[in-house]
Design an enzyme around this catalytic site. Sequence first.
Site, PDB file in Angstrom:
ATOM      1  N   SER A 142      21.192   4.712   2.330  1.00 19.74           N
ATOM      2  CA  SER A 142      20.007   4.087   2.905  1.00 19.74           C
ATOM      3  C   SER A 142      19.177   3.361   1.852  1.00 19.74           C
ATOM      4  O   SER A 142      19.648   2.423   1.222  1.00 19.74           O
ATOM      5  CB  SER A 142      19.189   5.150   3.649  1.00 19.74           C
ATOM      6  N   ASP A 193      16.109  -2.169   4.407  1.00 17.06           N
ATOM      7  CA  ASP A 193      16.613  -1.291   3.358  1.00 17.06           C
ATOM      8  C   ASP A 193      18.122  -1.495   3.241  1.00 17.06           C
ATOM      9  O   ASP A 193      18.703  -2.359   3.906  1.00 17.06           O
ATOM     10  CB  ASP A 193      16.246   0.165   3.630  1.00 17.06           C
ATOM     11  N   ASP A 224      20.890  -0.070   4.187  1.00 14.50           N
ATOM     12  CA  ASP A 224      21.799  -0.022   5.336  1.00 14.50           C
ATOM     13  C   ASP A 224      21.189  -0.620   6.585  1.00 14.50           C
ATOM     14  O   ASP A 224      21.770  -0.551   7.662  1.00 14.50           O
ATOM     15  CB  ASP A 224      22.281   1.403   5.598  1.00 14.50           C
ATOM     16  N   ASP A 257      18.764   0.099   8.604  1.00 12.66           N
ATOM     17  CA  ASP A 257      18.298   0.848   9.782  1.00 12.66           C
ATOM     18  C   ASP A 257      16.775   0.911   9.836  1.00 12.66           C
ATOM     19  O   ASP A 257      16.205   1.493  10.761  1.00 12.66           O
ATOM     20  CB  ASP A 257      18.911   2.247   9.851  1.00 12.66           C
TER      21      ASP A 257
END
Length: 452
Positions: free
Chosen positions: A97, A243, A245, A247
């Site tokens: 993340s 960020d 990834d 999400d």
Amino acid sequence: MTLRFGTDGVRGVANAELTPELVLRLGRAASRVIGGDDATFYVGRDTRVSGPLLQAALTAGLAAEGASVVDLGVLPTPGVAWLSAADGVPAAMISASHNAFADNGIKFFAAGGRKLPDEVEERLEAELDRLAHPELGVDRARIGTDLRPVRSVAGDAITRYCDALVASLEGRRLDGLHIVVDCAHGAASDVAPAVLRRLGAEVEVIHAQPDGVNINAGCGSTHPESLQRSVVALGADAGLAFDGDADRVLAVDASGAVVDGDQLIAICALDLRSRGGLKDDTVVVTVMTNLGFHLAMAEHGVHVEQTAVGDRYVLEALARGGWSLGGEQSGHVIFSELATTGDGVLTGLQVLDVVRRSGRPLAELASVMTRLPQVLENVRVRDRDALLDDAAALDAEVAAVEAELGDHGRVLIRPSGTEPLVRVMVEAPTPAQASAAAARLVAAVTAVCGTA
């Protein structure tokens, strides 16, 4: 060493804590617990240099237990979840993340694209421990297939996910908006600019040249400073910062001010309510959500449900109540009728859609709530569990501070689940009041728990 699941899968330093050997064993455990006979797994990753190594180990573990594996390549976490939901296939995402490149992690989705509940993660941990003993043996006849040599799916996965993002606006477009996107050198680097351009926005892109080690480095949602400067310098209408990834997302208005997750949720909640799309006039947030959000929602007749910290708990509450919208201050925002998890790109599109339809700038929309000054202190203590044994000693000081702050202040004291820390959060009408109250509570915590 073994692995334990946190609020968002397992995470650790790649090739040190999160070793290929452990990940291979995790793949075998996942195949046994959530795969079933002859299962197919989708596996995606972000842009970290350790991604291919851990993806190979996870694929080997899954295949060793009879699962077939489809390599989705580099794709945002919500893209992996969307494909899992669309095709009814369990999936895994290899990402840490917003962490720096040295870390990596693995999060699983059950068939249908939802994160695993606690009881399934506990079964995974137990199976992982059991697999540490090779004398228990394996089924040599159960060998799965890595489908990468059979068909190339990475391009198709990106196309399908992008099509779904575009379709979320139901034919509406973003023509006339000038947007800067900060992709954090991560999984959104191809997806976010492509989708925004397909919808007609004029797009400037920064931090979208991943090299394996620059993911989240001084950029993205945890470091939006360069995006703030770019939006102002380019005279853009808004900016979006993802960020690693993708999400989560934070926004920046035309003046360069950050619009955080609380404000994004507030904008979308009131817009959905005005269009009859906010189920039961209810929104779900965590205990870390700013008191200013609660005050704004009360003023507009929106009920707020509150959960523990972590988007998985928001997801569980949304599913339990059948509600439409929830999220976190960090920028995890969940539109439950459009996605099964937080999706930064989807959230950015929904907010820009409100800007376009309303004809109002982002700063004006975000002003629906006023963020109260917030102070967060991480207090390193000797005995974190002493809070449970001697709660009364702290309760009196908390009650005194809360009485002084009244309805326009808030206190939250929360032991860390993984470190010898107690987190003290105070919101108050002024920064000085927040700092003074936090100092009192930090002293009270150390009196009970000692200093490390």
